[in-house]
Enzyme design. Sequence first.
Site, PDB file in Angstrom:
ATOM      1  N   HIS A  67      20.273 -11.755  36.035  1.00 23.58           N
ATOM      2  CA  HIS A  67      19.364 -12.902  36.123  1.00 23.58           C
ATOM      3  C   HIS A  67      19.629 -13.685  37.402  1.00 23.58           C
ATOM      4  O   HIS A  67      20.758 -14.042  37.701  1.00 23.58           O
ATOM      5  CB  HIS A  67      19.610 -13.787  34.892  1.00 23.58           C
ATOM      6  CG  HIS A  67      18.645 -14.912  34.732  1.00 23.58           C
ATOM      7  ND1 HIS A  67      18.671 -16.034  35.533  1.00 23.58           N
ATOM      8  CD2 HIS A  67      17.629 -15.091  33.866  1.00 23.58           C
ATOM      9  CE1 HIS A  67      17.700 -16.848  35.148  1.00 23.58           C
ATOM     10  NE2 HIS A  67      17.052 -16.302  34.135  1.00 23.58           N
ATOM     11  N   ARG A  80      29.876   8.499  38.893  1.00 30.09           N
ATOM     12  CA  ARG A  80      28.781   8.412  39.860  1.00 30.09           C
ATOM     13  C   ARG A  80      28.073   7.070  39.758  1.00 30.09           C
ATOM     14  O   ARG A  80      27.699   6.466  40.774  1.00 30.09           O
ATOM     15  CB  ARG A  80      27.777   9.555  39.646  1.00 30.09           C
ATOM     16  CG  ARG A  80      26.646   9.532  40.671  1.00 30.09           C
ATOM     17  CD  ARG A  80      25.745  10.742  40.592  1.00 30.09           C
ATOM     18  NE  ARG A  80      24.923  10.747  39.383  1.00 30.09           N
ATOM     19  CZ  ARG A  80      24.101  11.731  39.051  1.00 30.09           C
ATOM     20  NH1 ARG A  80      23.983  12.800  39.833  1.00 30.09           N
ATOM     21  NH2 ARG A  80      23.391  11.662  37.942  1.00 30.09           N
ATOM     22  N   ARG A 106      21.330  -6.074  38.600  1.00 30.94           N
ATOM     23  CA  ARG A 106      21.983  -7.196  39.287  1.00 30.94           C
ATOM     24  C   ARG A 106      22.045  -8.422  38.374  1.00 30.94           C
ATOM     25  O   ARG A 106      22.895  -9.263  38.517  1.00 30.94           O
ATOM     26  CB  ARG A 106      21.213  -7.522  40.570  1.00 30.94           C
ATOM     27  CG  ARG A 106      21.911  -8.518  41.461  1.00 30.94           C
ATOM     28  CD  ARG A 106      23.091  -7.947  42.222  1.00 30.94           C
ATOM     29  NE  ARG A 106      22.695  -6.937  43.182  1.00 30.94           N
ATOM     30  CZ  ARG A 106      23.541  -6.299  43.991  1.00 30.94           C
ATOM     31  NH1 ARG A 106      24.830  -6.562  43.965  1.00 30.94           N
ATOM     32  NH2 ARG A 106      23.108  -5.362  44.828  1.00 30.94           N
ATOM     33  N   GLU A 162      15.431  17.683  48.105  1.00 32.85           N
ATOM     34  CA  GLU A 162      15.561  17.864  46.652  1.00 32.85           C
ATOM     35  C   GLU A 162      14.189  17.727  46.009  1.00 32.85           C
ATOM     36  O   GLU A 162      13.197  17.492  46.686  1.00 32.85           O
ATOM     37  CB  GLU A 162      16.542  16.850  46.060  1.00 32.85           C
ATOM     38  CG  GLU A 162      16.164  15.400  46.270  1.00 32.85           C
ATOM     39  CD  GLU A 162      17.193  14.410  45.697  1.00 32.85           C
ATOM     40  OE1 GLU A 162      17.909  14.762  44.755  1.00 32.85           O
ATOM     41  OE2 GLU A 162      17.248  13.274  46.196  1.00 32.85           O
ATOM     42  N   LYS A 190      22.046   6.329  42.903  1.00 38.04           N
ATOM     43  CA  LYS A 190      21.024   6.483  41.855  1.00 38.04           C
ATOM     44  C   LYS A 190      20.574   5.076  41.491  1.00 38.04           C
ATOM     45  O   LYS A 190      21.042   4.476  40.516  1.00 38.04           O
ATOM     46  CB  LYS A 190      21.620   7.245  40.665  1.00 38.04           C
ATOM     47  CG  LYS A 190      20.558   7.807  39.749  1.00 38.04           C
ATOM     48  CD  LYS A 190      21.122   8.886  38.857  1.00 38.04           C
ATOM     49  CE  LYS A 190      20.140   9.252  37.764  1.00 38.04           C
ATOM     50  NZ  LYS A 190      18.846   9.755  38.220  1.00 38.04           N
TER      51      LYS A 190
HETATM   52  N1  PMP Z   1      17.983  14.251  42.286  1.00 39.83           N
HETATM   53  C1  PMP Z   1      17.391  13.158  41.789  1.00 39.83           C
HETATM   54  C2  PMP Z   1      16.563  12.320  42.679  1.00 39.83           C
HETATM   55  C3  PMP Z   1      17.544  12.831  40.426  1.00 39.83           C
HETATM   56  O1  PMP Z   1      16.948  11.752  39.922  1.00 39.83           O
HETATM   57  C4  PMP Z   1      18.320  13.665  39.610  1.00 39.83           C
HETATM   58  C5  PMP Z   1      18.469  13.352  38.151  1.00 39.83           C
HETATM   59  N2  PMP Z   1      19.546  12.485  37.917  1.00 39.83           N
HETATM   60  C6  PMP Z   1      18.927  14.787  40.191  1.00 39.83           C
HETATM   61  C7  PMP Z   1      18.744  15.053  41.533  1.00 39.83           C
HETATM   62  C8  PMP Z   1      19.814  15.681  39.381  1.00 39.83           C
HETATM   63  O2  PMP Z   1      21.023  15.041  39.074  1.00 39.83           O
HETATM   64  P1  PMP Z   1      21.805  15.345  37.737  1.00 39.83           P
HETATM   65  O3  PMP Z   1      22.028  16.812  37.701  1.00 39.83           O
HETATM   66  O4  PMP Z   1      23.074  14.599  37.881  1.00 39.83           O
HETATM   67  O5  PMP Z   1      20.982  14.860  36.622  1.00 39.83           O
END
Ligand code: PMP
Length: 290
Positions: free
Chosen positions: A95, A50, A93, A182, A149
Amino acid sequence: MIIYIDGKYLPEDQAKISVFDHGFLYGDGVFEGIRAYNGRVFRLKEHVDRMYDSAKTIDLKPPISKEEMIEVICEVLRRNKLDNAYIRPIISRGHGDLGLDPRKCPKPSVVVIAVTWGAMYGDLYEKGLKAITVSIRRNPAECMPPNVKSLNYLNNILAKIEANYKGGDEAIFFDTNGYLSEGSGDNLYVVKNGEILTPPTLNNLRGISRMVLLEIARSLGITVKEQNLGYFDLYTADELICTGTAAEVAPITWCDGRTIGSGKPGPITRQLMAAFKTVTEKEGYPINKK
Ligand code: PMP
């Protein structure tokens, strides 16, 4: 504490990043949150995959391979003598100058931090969390895909601030279309009439714990449906659950003043919490392979 930075394992007070690093200046970079249990790193390959997918989406080319990243993560755990840990790999990214153009950053930086971190929500796994739906919307995929992420977590932090002011343990995001998205750092599930309903992943992070929870639910014979959900589904749920690497599996028993279900963690939530614990205790990539 020993921290990995760009090929070196350094004590915390020597582990420094330049103020010209675009991760610091612009939040330009990606990260992961991973847990190790009992000497094994849980779903390590999935987290690294990921992370590299997040990097690819923002056209960031990691300076080390996935295999090297896996080895660095294990080495950080070994050097810190950690069998149970929360691990934070970061690729920034690197320096550059004060302009935002990433072409000015010739070499991305890699950092790996590992710390001890127990149950994030303490006694709330028994009592249940209070959740607040926040007015700020989750970044839409057409602006900043929530599947990345990235090091820019301001959208999530604004949600958390709003929940903090309103007395919530966690924030619940909707997207700009009014669909459930979420939490500020976890994925969400509605339990209704014995089934688990969860939003499809275009408007949220593809959680690794989400993947695990859905696998567990299916193996227990519980029907799982990925579908768009709204406020109605949230407030009328029999049970509400959130999952994340830090949060693990946690019950939400109160949302915007509404008591969810019985007001106590429900039977399906409890079943999933127990099964998740069993899986995390058994599975994983061994830290000490040598
Ligand atoms: N949504 C967000 C915005 C997150 O930061 C996280 C934590 N990584 C999750 C969902 C849950 O993802 P995971 O189960 O892979 O930690």
